[in-house]
Design an enzyme around this catalytic site. Structure first.
Site, PDB file in Angstrom:
ATOM      1  N   SER A 150      63.167 -85.958  67.987  1.00  0.00           N
ATOM      2  CA  SER A 150      62.122 -85.538  67.069  1.00  0.00           C
ATOM      3  C   SER A 150      62.698 -84.564  66.039  1.00  0.00           C
ATOM      4  O   SER A 150      63.671 -84.893  65.364  1.00  0.00           O
ATOM      5  CB  SER A 150      60.958 -84.927  67.852  1.00  0.00           C
ATOM      6  OG  SER A 150      59.821 -84.781  67.040  1.00  0.00           O
ATOM      7  N   ASP A 316      56.365 -95.633  69.642  1.00  0.00           N
ATOM      8  CA  ASP A 316      56.369 -94.424  68.817  1.00  0.00           C
ATOM      9  C   ASP A 316      55.908 -94.787  67.407  1.00  0.00           C
ATOM     10  O   ASP A 316      56.630 -95.414  66.641  1.00  0.00           O
ATOM     11  CB  ASP A 316      57.782 -93.832  68.787  1.00  0.00           C
ATOM     12  CG  ASP A 316      57.875 -92.519  68.031  1.00  0.00           C
ATOM     13  OD1 ASP A 316      56.868 -92.091  67.428  1.00  0.00           O
ATOM     14  OD2 ASP A 316      58.963 -91.910  68.035  1.00  0.00           O
ATOM     15  N   HIS A 349      55.687 -91.292  71.126  1.00  0.00           N
ATOM     16  CA  HIS A 349      56.761 -90.435  70.635  1.00  0.00           C
ATOM     17  C   HIS A 349      57.322 -89.539  71.731  1.00  0.00           C
ATOM     18  O   HIS A 349      58.525 -89.255  71.757  1.00  0.00           O
ATOM     19  CB  HIS A 349      56.236 -89.588  69.472  1.00  0.00           C
ATOM     20  CG  HIS A 349      57.257 -88.652  68.906  1.00  0.00           C
ATOM     21  ND1 HIS A 349      58.395 -89.098  68.264  1.00  0.00           N
ATOM     22  CD2 HIS A 349      57.327 -87.294  68.887  1.00  0.00           C
ATOM     23  CE1 HIS A 349      59.117 -88.056  67.874  1.00  0.00           C
ATOM     24  NE2 HIS A 349      58.493 -86.955  68.246  1.00  0.00           N
TER      25      HIS A 349
END
EC number: 2.3.1.31
Length: 368
Positions: A150, A316, A349
């Site tokens: 991320s 995601d 995610h």
């Protein structure tokens, strides 16, 4: 039975020089909080830097000093684990702008008062400058690898691109080379929720006993939805009611998903600073590695000496597989060694933080 006290294993580095920022300002008196695991070898070539995500910190393995929960990647880092601390010296540093030990809006400015909104706007590259200063202090010229998911993946790409001699490998998980309009929109919604809270006080809430906790909770709720997948939400919560058999025909948390999000918002506001949330989300929104390097993304990697691995997850939708493929194509255009895999996982995610055995195998294989 008494609960064992939480021991903060952090170290703090005081930078000897002010940090020059992308916005043109200079940040004085910078502190970098960090955690290390394993032993640095005599050649100082077995170090791995792990970069944390938006709401993470440097408590990679150690218990969090506020929540008491285990480190955020304890399943991935440790003796015999994919990031093996029997082999590697693992470093995780809290980003500048945060509220967990590194200099941020809640830190004291030179006048002895909290920076608050006087804190300069920072970028992902500024965060990486702090990491590189830490590596310099530790005497590490070149990392075995830099790893991040991320926002941590953004830092990983930034370090490999902007400090091309500082790492031999870069592992980027569930990330992107630039924030999309949708990403920016979700962040702006969260920032507006914080700034609309009467307790925000234009950022000067530190001496008032409480901050914009309600606004920060709403921001966390909105962001948390983006970390999950529809299939995962349906499986975990569906339309099931929370501790009741019938709807109340009111605005209490009738549904389990409502109760879950409220809990996430409440617990987050108890451990994170609202101003830090503003600054870090803004840094992520400004991130555009191609723009930093004059246009084509391949330009960013022209000088890099690293080999790369990109990992995405099929559920995601925050940083979809297409974002990773764009980076892979740019690396191919720049003639850099790169591998790529899209993994199947039901968690959206947040898959990089959860139990996905296939990710363990990819990480161990790439680092090995």
């Amino acid at each position: 039975m008494a609960t064992a006290p939480i021991i903060d294993t952090s170290a703090v580095l005081d930078l000897s020089e002010p940090l020059q920022l992308d916005g043109g300002q200079v940040l004085p008196g910078v502190q970098i909080a960090y955690e290390t695991q394993g032993e640095l070898n005599a050649a100082k070539d077995n170090a791995i830097l792990v970069c944390h995500a938006l709401t993470g910190d440097h408590h990679l393995v150690s218990d969090h000093p506020i929540t008491g929960k285990p480190g955020w990647w304890v399943r991935m880092v440790g003796p015999g684990k994919p990031i093996d601390t029997d082999r590697y010296f693992v470093i995780c540093a809290n980003v500048i702008g945060s509220c967990m030990g590194s200099t941020g809006p809640a830190s004291l400015a030179p006048d002895g008062k909290p920076w608050a909104m006087r804190f300069p706007v920072i970028t992902i590259r500024d965060m990486v400058r702090g990491h590189v200063a830490l590596l310099d202090a530790l005497g590490i010229d070149c990392l075995h690898a830099v790893v991040g998911g991320s926002m941590g993946g953004m830092q990983t790409l930034s370090l490999a691109a902007n400090f091309p001699d500082r790492t031999r490998a870069a592992l980027v998980i569930a990330s992107t080379a630039r924030h999309s309009a949708q990403n920016i929109a979700f962040h702006e919604m969260g920032r507006q929720a914080i700034m609309a809270d009467n307790e925000w006080r234009e950022g000067d809430y530190y001496d008032h006993g409480r901050g914009p906790e309600k606004g920060l909770a709403v921001a966390r709720m909105a962001a948390h939805i983006t970390y999950l997948s529809e299939a995962g939400l349906t499986e975990k919560f569906g339309r099931r009611l929370q501790d009741r058999h019938e709807k109340t025909f009111g605005f209490d948390a009738d549904f389990q998903i409502e109760s879950y999000l409220r809990y996430q918002g409440l617990t987050f506001s108890g451990r994170f600073d609202a101003n830090s949330y503003l600054y870090i989300t803004r840094a992520m929104d400004y991130f555009d590695l191609a723009e930093e390097h004059g246009g084509p993304l391949a330009n960013a990697f022209a000088a890099s000496k690293a080999r790369f691995c990109l990992v995405s997850f099929d559920t995601d939708w925050l940083y979809p597989t297409s974002d990773s493929r764009n980076v892979v194509q740019a690396l191919n255009a720049a003639g850099k060694p790169v591998s790529f895999v899209e993994l199947s996982a039901p968690y959206g995610h947040d898959s990089f933080l959860l139990d996905v055995p296939a990710l363990d195998r990819v990480v161990a294989g790439f680092l090995g």
